[in-house]
Scaffold this active site. Structure first.
Site, mmCIF file in Angstrom:
data_model
loop_
_atom_site.group_PDB
_atom_site.id
_atom_site.type_symbol
_atom_site.label_atom_id
_atom_site.label_comp_id
_atom_site.label_asym_id
_atom_site.label_seq_id
_atom_site.Cartn_x
_atom_site.Cartn_y
_atom_site.Cartn_z
ATOM 1 N N ASP A 1 -45.867 -63.686 28.971
ATOM 2 C CA ASP A 1 -45.385 -64.505 27.931
ATOM 3 C C ASP A 1 -44.278 -63.953 27.420
ATOM 4 O OD1 ASP A 1 -45.925 -62.735 25.427
ATOM 5 O OD2 ASP A 1 -48.118 -63.209 26.093
ATOM 6 N N ARG B 1 -49.839 -72.449 32.581
ATOM 7 C CA ARG B 1 -49.690 -71.333 31.588
ATOM 8 C C ARG B 1 -48.297 -71.298 30.895
ATOM 9 N NH1 ARG B 1 -51.756 -66.339 33.917
ATOM 10 N NH2 ARG B 1 -50.745 -65.387 32.114
ATOM 11 N N GLU C 1 -61.536 -52.879 20.693
ATOM 12 C CA GLU C 1 -62.654 -52.045 21.342
ATOM 13 C C GLU C 1 -62.186 -50.992 22.085
ATOM 14 O OE1 GLU C 1 -64.811 -54.919 23.405
ATOM 15 O OE2 GLU C 1 -63.336 -55.114 25.133
ATOM 16 N N HIS D 1 -44.924 -56.781 34.504
ATOM 17 C CA HIS D 1 -45.885 -57.596 35.251
ATOM 18 C C HIS D 1 -45.268 -58.906 35.465
ATOM 19 C CE1 HIS D 1 -49.600 -55.103 34.770
ATOM 20 N NE2 HIS D 1 -48.968 -54.591 35.629
ATOM 21 N N GLY E 1 -53.794 -53.502 22.617
ATOM 22 C CA GLY E 1 -54.440 -54.761 23.153
ATOM 23 C C GLY E 1 -54.378 -54.574 24.656
ATOM 24 N N CYS F 1 -34.208 -72.039 46.481
ATOM 25 C CA CYS F 1 -33.589 -70.912 45.684
ATOM 26 C C CYS F 1 -32.169 -71.080 45.438
ATOM 27 C CB CYS F 1 -33.895 -69.581 46.619
ATOM 28 S SG CYS F 1 -32.901 -67.989 45.824
ATOM 29 N N CYS G 1 -37.628 -65.507 44.287
ATOM 30 C CA CYS G 1 -37.498 -66.006 45.691
ATOM 31 C C CYS G 1 -37.889 -64.972 46.642
ATOM 32 C CB CYS G 1 -35.934 -66.248 46.001
ATOM 33 S SG CYS G 1 -35.882 -66.684 47.841
ATOM 34 N N GLN H 1 -47.187 -55.654 29.830
ATOM 35 C CA GLN H 1 -47.746 -56.067 30.819
ATOM 36 C C GLN H 1 -47.893 -57.676 30.687
ATOM 37 O OE1 GLN H 1 -51.340 -53.520 32.054
ATOM 38 N NE2 GLN H 1 -51.114 -53.386 29.770
ATOM 39 N N ALA I 1 -55.117 -56.613 16.615
ATOM 40 C CA ALA I 1 -53.788 -56.350 16.594
ATOM 41 C C ALA I 1 -53.010 -56.690 15.504
ATOM 42 C CB ALA I 1 -53.079 -56.690 18.049
HETATM 43 C C1 BJW Z 1 -57.462 -57.244 21.518
HETATM 44 C C2 BJW Z 1 -57.469 -58.257 20.803
HETATM 45 C C3 BJW Z 1 -56.828 -58.379 19.650
HETATM 46 C C4 BJW Z 1 -58.594 -58.788 22.544
HETATM 47 N N1 BJW Z 1 -56.096 -57.148 19.044
HETATM 48 N N2 BJW Z 1 -56.902 -56.083 20.915
HETATM 49 C C5 BJW Z 1 -58.253 -48.406 42.735
HETATM 50 C C6 BJW Z 1 -58.001 -47.310 41.759
HETATM 51 C C7 BJW Z 1 -56.812 -47.418 41.134
HETATM 52 C C8 BJW Z 1 -55.952 -48.388 41.090
HETATM 53 C C9 BJW Z 1 -56.132 -49.508 42.096
HETATM 54 C C10 BJW Z 1 -57.200 -49.313 43.217
HETATM 55 N N3 BJW Z 1 -56.942 -50.443 43.902
HETATM 56 C C11 BJW Z 1 -55.981 -51.273 43.885
HETATM 57 C C12 BJW Z 1 -55.226 -50.403 42.823
HETATM 58 C C13 BJW Z 1 -54.106 -50.713 42.180
HETATM 59 C C14 BJW Z 1 -54.303 -52.016 41.420
HETATM 60 C C15 BJW Z 1 -55.151 -51.935 40.112
HETATM 61 O O1 BJW Z 1 -54.895 -51.320 39.213
HETATM 62 N N4 BJW Z 1 -56.472 -52.422 40.439
HETATM 63 C C16 BJW Z 1 -57.213 -52.270 39.370
HETATM 64 C C17 BJW Z 1 -58.180 -53.761 39.500
HETATM 65 C C18 BJW Z 1 -58.352 -51.095 39.955
HETATM 66 N N5 BJW Z 1 -52.735 -52.417 40.665
HETATM 67 C C19 BJW Z 1 -51.921 -52.944 41.248
HETATM 68 O O2 BJW Z 1 -51.966 -53.572 42.492
HETATM 69 C C20 BJW Z 1 -50.304 -53.038 40.744
HETATM 70 N N6 BJW Z 1 -49.444 -52.767 41.523
HETATM 71 C C21 BJW Z 1 -49.572 -51.181 42.222
HETATM 72 O O3 BJW Z 1 -50.327 -50.394 41.854
HETATM 73 O O4 BJW Z 1 -48.444 -50.940 42.892
HETATM 74 C C22 BJW Z 1 -48.469 -49.891 43.587
HETATM 75 C C23 BJW Z 1 -47.894 -48.636 42.584
HETATM 76 C C24 BJW Z 1 -47.906 -47.399 43.082
HETATM 77 C C25 BJW Z 1 -47.419 -45.986 42.332
HETATM 78 C C26 BJW Z 1 -46.908 -46.471 41.215
HETATM 79 C C27 BJW Z 1 -46.576 -48.021 40.917
HETATM 80 C C28 BJW Z 1 -47.087 -48.676 41.426
HETATM 81 C C29 BJW Z 1 -50.133 -54.541 40.311
HETATM 82 C C30 BJW Z 1 -50.701 -54.968 39.143
HETATM 83 C C31 BJW Z 1 -50.497 -56.348 38.810
HETATM 84 C C32 BJW Z 1 -51.403 -56.934 37.601
HETATM 85 N N7 BJW Z 1 -51.191 -58.385 37.597
HETATM 86 C C33 BJW Z 1 -51.939 -58.917 36.473
HETATM 87 C C34 BJW Z 1 -51.603 -60.506 36.663
HETATM 88 C C35 BJW Z 1 -50.418 -61.212 35.989
HETATM 89 C C36 BJW Z 1 -50.064 -62.335 36.019
HETATM 90 C C37 BJW Z 1 -51.017 -63.538 35.191
HETATM 91 O O5 BJW Z 1 -50.628 -63.253 33.871
HETATM 92 O O6 BJW Z 1 -51.780 -64.343 35.514
HETATM 93 O O7 BJW Z 1 -51.532 -58.677 35.083
HETATM 94 S S1 BJW Z 1 -53.802 -58.652 36.400
HETATM 95 C C38 BJW Z 1 -53.643 -58.826 34.773
HETATM 96 O O8 BJW Z 1 -54.267 -57.519 34.140
HETATM 97 C C39 BJW Z 1 -52.505 -59.068 34.323
HETATM 98 C C40 BJW Z 1 -52.392 -57.986 32.958
HETATM 99 O O9 BJW Z 1 -50.878 -57.582 32.857
HETATM 100 C C41 BJW Z 1 -53.119 -56.941 33.565
HETATM 101 C C42 BJW Z 1 -54.014 -55.919 32.442
HETATM 102 O O10 BJW Z 1 -54.767 -56.700 31.458
HETATM 103 P P1 BJW Z 1 -54.799 -56.421 30.057
HETATM 104 O O11 BJW Z 1 -53.344 -56.984 29.447
HETATM 105 O O12 BJW Z 1 -55.221 -54.862 29.705
HETATM 106 O O13 BJW Z 1 -55.826 -57.634 29.693
HETATM 107 P P2 BJW Z 1 -57.351 -57.446 29.478
HETATM 108 O O14 BJW Z 1 -57.851 -58.831 29.303
HETATM 109 O O15 BJW Z 1 -58.020 -56.726 30.691
HETATM 110 O O16 BJW Z 1 -57.713 -56.808 28.381
HETATM 111 C C43 BJW Z 1 -57.368 -57.121 26.922
HETATM 112 C C44 BJW Z 1 -57.591 -56.018 25.824
HETATM 113 O O17 BJW Z 1 -57.377 -56.512 24.589
HETATM 114 C C45 BJW Z 1 -59.160 -55.811 25.733
HETATM 115 O O18 BJW Z 1 -59.131 -54.364 25.662
HETATM 116 C C46 BJW Z 1 -59.556 -56.558 24.527
HETATM 117 O O19 BJW Z 1 -60.546 -55.795 23.640
HETATM 118 C C47 BJW Z 1 -58.230 -56.496 23.601
HETATM 119 N N8 BJW Z 1 -58.085 -57.337 22.536
HETATM 120 N N9 BJW Z 1 -58.061 -59.385 21.625
HETATM 121 C C48 BJW Z 1 -56.294 -56.105 19.765
HETATM 122 N N10 BJW Z 1 -56.961 -59.597 18.795
#
Ligand code: BJW
Length: 233
Positions: free
Chosen positions: A94, A59, A203, A109, A175, A136, A117, A91, A219
């Site tokens: 990049d 990546r 969407e 994120h 997005g 580290c 570390c 989020q 976007a």
């Molecule tokens: C376009 C487009 C174009 C396409 N123009 N648009 C049960 C219920 C509720 C919560 C939880 C639960 N069980 C666990 C949880 C918490 C958990 C969670 O949310 N889980 C869910 C699966 C339910 N969350 C966590 O664990 C987080 N930490 C946490 O909650 O700590 C405790 C806390 C407590 C209190 C306060 C604060 C914290 C940590 C989350 C870490 C996410 N990490 C990742 C990986 C990063 C590494 C990597 O890059 O490899 O982050 S996961 C992945 O998803 C990445 C992203 O940032 C994140 C979001 O994804 P994103 O950006 O929305 O992408 P997509 O693909 O889902 O959507 C793209 C969108 O773009 C689509 O809608 C398309 O239509 C659109 N699109 N082309 C405009 N051209």
């Protein structure tokens, strides 16, 4: 709009899609066939560090081959010209927002071009390959890992984000699918504090019903149009 002063913008993978970076949950998304929720965890890193480190090495390499698009550039223009408060919370791991010129930016994120570390918590800028067992600079232990917030880990800068949401007059989500918390809850927090809310996405997201206004499209088209509107107001 006449009282608009403080803006919070949340961005997700969709803003970088037109630069050529894959989103997570669409067809052909990252992690090829695996649910990101199953593989993007501290447990997966402990089970197979070589696989996870290699994935982020690839990546990081891919990032060198892409450029910011019109949406990143429009937000950088908003950052440069908006006289009120602005916070861009991404989020994305990049660096396309900063390469476009954005300054008022937080990566909740983590970042591909950073190493964390696992022993002492120090973060350091990182380019190129990061093999498991790398030392580290701060504590000398062989514990550097990709500086990525996995599921179950606390996102960065939550206090600053919560403060900005509490002061926001407008919250704009760009997005993102609204599938991952806490980011998916920001729209409700902002509404609770009285902000207007706008979604720009290809969407409707999972939280679409919480937005006062939703505009659907790429976007690269929607964001420049919205920035023009805000700066003209
Ligand atoms: C376009 C487009 C174009 C396409 N123009 N648009 C049960 C219920 C509720 C919560 C939880 C639960 N069980 C666990 C949880 C918490 C958990 C969670 O949310 N889980 C869910 C699966 C339910 N969350 C966590 O664990 C987080 N930490 C946490 O909650 O700590 C405790 C806390 C407590 C209190 C306060 C604060 C914290 C940590 C989350 C870490 C996410 N990490 C990742 C990986 C990063 C590494 C990597 O890059 O490899 O982050 S996961 C992945 O998803 C990445 C992203 O940032 C994140 C979001 O994804 P994103 O950006 O929305 O992408 P997509 O693909 O889902 O959507 C793209 C969108 O773009 C689509 O809608 C398309 O239509 C659109 N699109 N082309 C405009 N051209």
């Amino acid at each position: 709009m006449s009282e608009l002063r403080n803006i919070v913008v949340l961005t997700g993978a969709g803003i970088s899609a037109e630069s050529g970076l894959a989103t997570f949950r669409g067809p052909g998304g990252l992690w090829e066939g695996h649910r990101v929720e199953d593989v993007c965890t501290p447990e997966a890193l402990a089970r197979d560090p070589a696989l996870v480190h290699r994935f982020y090495d690839l990546r990081r390499e891919a990032l060198e081959r892409v450029e910011p698009n019109a949406a990143h550039e429009a937000l950088a223009r908003l950052d440069a010209e908006w006289p009120g408060e602005l916070l861009i919370v991404t989020q994305n791991v990049d660096d396309l927002h900063e390469r476009a010129g954005a300054k008022r930016l937080l990566h909740m994120h983590g970042e591909l071009n950073s190493a964390l570390c696992a022993a002492c918590g120090e973060r350091q800028a990182w380019r190129g390959s990061l093999p498991p067992g790398t030392d580290c600079d701060a504590c000398g232990r062989s514990a550097l890992r990709p500086d990525i917030v996995f599921f179950g880990e606390m996102p960065y800068e939550m206090e600053a984000i919560d403060r900005a949401l509490a002061r926001a007059d407008l919250f704009v989500s760009i997005g993102t699918s609204g599938a991952v918390y806490p980011a998916a809850g920001f729209v409700r927090t902002a509404r609770y504090h009285g902000a207007d809310t706008l979604e720009l996405n290809l969407e409707p997201s999972e939280g679409s019903v919480y937005f006062a206004e939703s505009r659907m499209g790429p976007a690269g088209v929607l964001v420049p149009t919205w920035v023009d509107e805000v700066l003209a107001d």
